[in-house]
Design a protein around this motif. Sequence first.
Motif, PDB file in Angstrom:
ATOM      1  N   VAL A   1       8.865  71.039 100.819  1.00  0.00           N
ATOM      2  CA  VAL A   1       8.301  69.724 101.300  1.00  0.00           C
ATOM      3  C   VAL A   1       8.175  68.796 100.188  1.00  0.00           C
ATOM      4  CG1 VAL A   1       6.752  68.747 102.649  1.00  0.00           C
ATOM      5  CG2 VAL A   1       6.998  71.239 102.872  1.00  0.00           C
ATOM      6  N   SER A   2       8.847  67.542 100.508  1.00  0.00           N
ATOM      7  CA  SER A   2       8.863  66.651  99.410  1.00  0.00           C
ATOM      8  C   SER A   2       7.662  65.796  99.298  1.00  0.00           C
ATOM      9  CB  SER A   2      10.129  65.678  99.818  1.00  0.00           C
ATOM     10  OG  SER A   2       9.516  64.795 101.057  1.00  0.00           O
ATOM     11  N   ALA A   3       7.526  65.149  98.225  1.00  0.00           N
ATOM     12  CA  ALA A   3       6.150  64.364  98.185  1.00  0.00           C
ATOM     13  C   ALA A   3       5.976  63.438  99.330  1.00  0.00           C
ATOM     14  CB  ALA A   3       5.941  63.677  96.816  1.00  0.00           C
ATOM     15  N   GLU A   4       7.087  63.017  99.456  1.00  0.00           N
ATOM     16  CA  GLU A   4       6.899  61.699 100.466  1.00  0.00           C
ATOM     17  C   GLU A   4       6.818  62.368 101.749  1.00  0.00           C
ATOM     18  OE1 GLU A   4       9.522  62.495  98.266  1.00  0.00           O
ATOM     19  OE2 GLU A   4       9.566  60.661  97.056  1.00  0.00           O
TER      20      GLU A   4
ATOM     21  N   PHE B   1       4.058  55.382  95.683  1.00  0.00           N
ATOM     22  CA  PHE B   1       3.820  55.516  94.345  1.00  0.00           C
ATOM     23  C   PHE B   1       2.557  56.146  93.705  1.00  0.00           C
ATOM     24  CE2 PHE B   1       6.708  51.786  95.034  1.00  0.00           C
ATOM     25  CZ  PHE B   1       7.954  52.249  94.354  1.00  0.00           C
ATOM     26  N   THR B   2       1.675  56.478  94.737  1.00  0.00           N
ATOM     27  CA  THR B   2       0.681  57.007  94.436  1.00  0.00           C
ATOM     28  C   THR B   2       0.604  58.493  93.786  1.00  0.00           C
ATOM     29  OG1 THR B   2      -1.786  57.557  95.140  1.00  0.00           O
ATOM     30  CG2 THR B   2      -0.007  58.175  96.735  1.00  0.00           C
ATOM     31  N   ASN B   3      -0.425  58.964  93.267  1.00  0.00           N
ATOM     32  CA  ASN B   3      -0.326  60.203  92.243  1.00  0.00           C
ATOM     33  C   ASN B   3      -1.202  61.201  93.331  1.00  0.00           C
ATOM     34  OD1 ASN B   3      -2.802  59.187  91.943  1.00  0.00           O
ATOM     35  ND2 ASN B   3      -2.569  59.770  89.454  1.00  0.00           N
TER      36      ASN B   3
ATOM     37  N   PRO C   1       0.525  75.043  86.969  1.00  0.00           N
ATOM     38  CA  PRO C   1      -0.322  73.888  87.640  1.00  0.00           C
ATOM     39  C   PRO C   1       0.575  72.382  87.567  1.00  0.00           C
ATOM     40  CG  PRO C   1      -1.239  74.083  85.760  1.00  0.00           C
ATOM     41  CD  PRO C   1      -0.489  75.153  85.649  1.00  0.00           C
ATOM     42  N   GLY C   2       1.312  72.381  86.742  1.00  0.00           N
ATOM     43  CA  GLY C   2       2.085  70.990  86.552  1.00  0.00           C
ATOM     44  C   GLY C   2       2.701  70.584  87.894  1.00  0.00           C
ATOM     45  N   ALA C   3       2.894  69.414  88.390  1.00  0.00           N
ATOM     46  CA  ALA C   3       3.581  68.791  89.522  1.00  0.00           C
ATOM     47  C   ALA C   3       4.722  68.009  89.178  1.00  0.00           C
ATOM     48  CB  ALA C   3       2.545  67.958  90.470  1.00  0.00           C
TER      49      ALA C   3
END
Length: 225
Positions: A167-170, A184-186, A223-225
């Motif tokens: 699943v993409s971040a978008e 563009f939010t984190n 844990p890195g994204a």
Amino acid sequence: MLVVEDEPYLAEAIRDGLRLEAMAADVAPDGGAALDLVATTAYDVVVLDRDVPVVHGDEVARRVVAGHPGVRILMLTAAGGLTDKVTGFELGADDYLTKPFAMRELVLRLRALARRPEATAPPVLQVGPVRLDPYRREVYRDDRYVALTRKQFAVLEVLVRAGGGVVSAEELLHRAWDENADPFTNAVRITISTLRKRLGDPWLIHTVPGVGYRFGAGPDDGPGA
């Protein structure tokens, strides 16, 4: 959720109330805009006022039922007579709530609609050691209760329902937040990071570099994204 309501203050109040319950909600001010959004967005439920401009709510219901059978319809309208309700259900509405209404009742009805399973979707989702109950808003890992915020729960549900797919971040922004979320939010990265910590070791949410996130057993990518 898609809220189809031409009275702007009421539409905004419903949208904001649903967001407080971790339900991503968009607003359409008329029937034409509603049909455009349904054609491009995978909504679970349409909250539909029957008396809306451009395309009448009854026609919106007919087209949604005909073209998008997986989308449920809750009619939210001032037309509260028995004949009105019968007509609404004949048009394909799954539920009918009359104005004025209590926000709490609307939320409960929407949750009841959302938990109605499709033929291939169990009401309680189990993936490996994690069990997610969409109706009770509960998550367990190896029978250990995992306390999550509303947004964390919403993100986890999207990932679990993907059935191991990426699943993409978008897409997470679209499904767990709403159409006005800043691309563009984190927020997604932060939420994924906290979810991993809440769920515990070994990590169950994996980053697919340049693509998105996947839930399930697999290499521990940290844990890195």
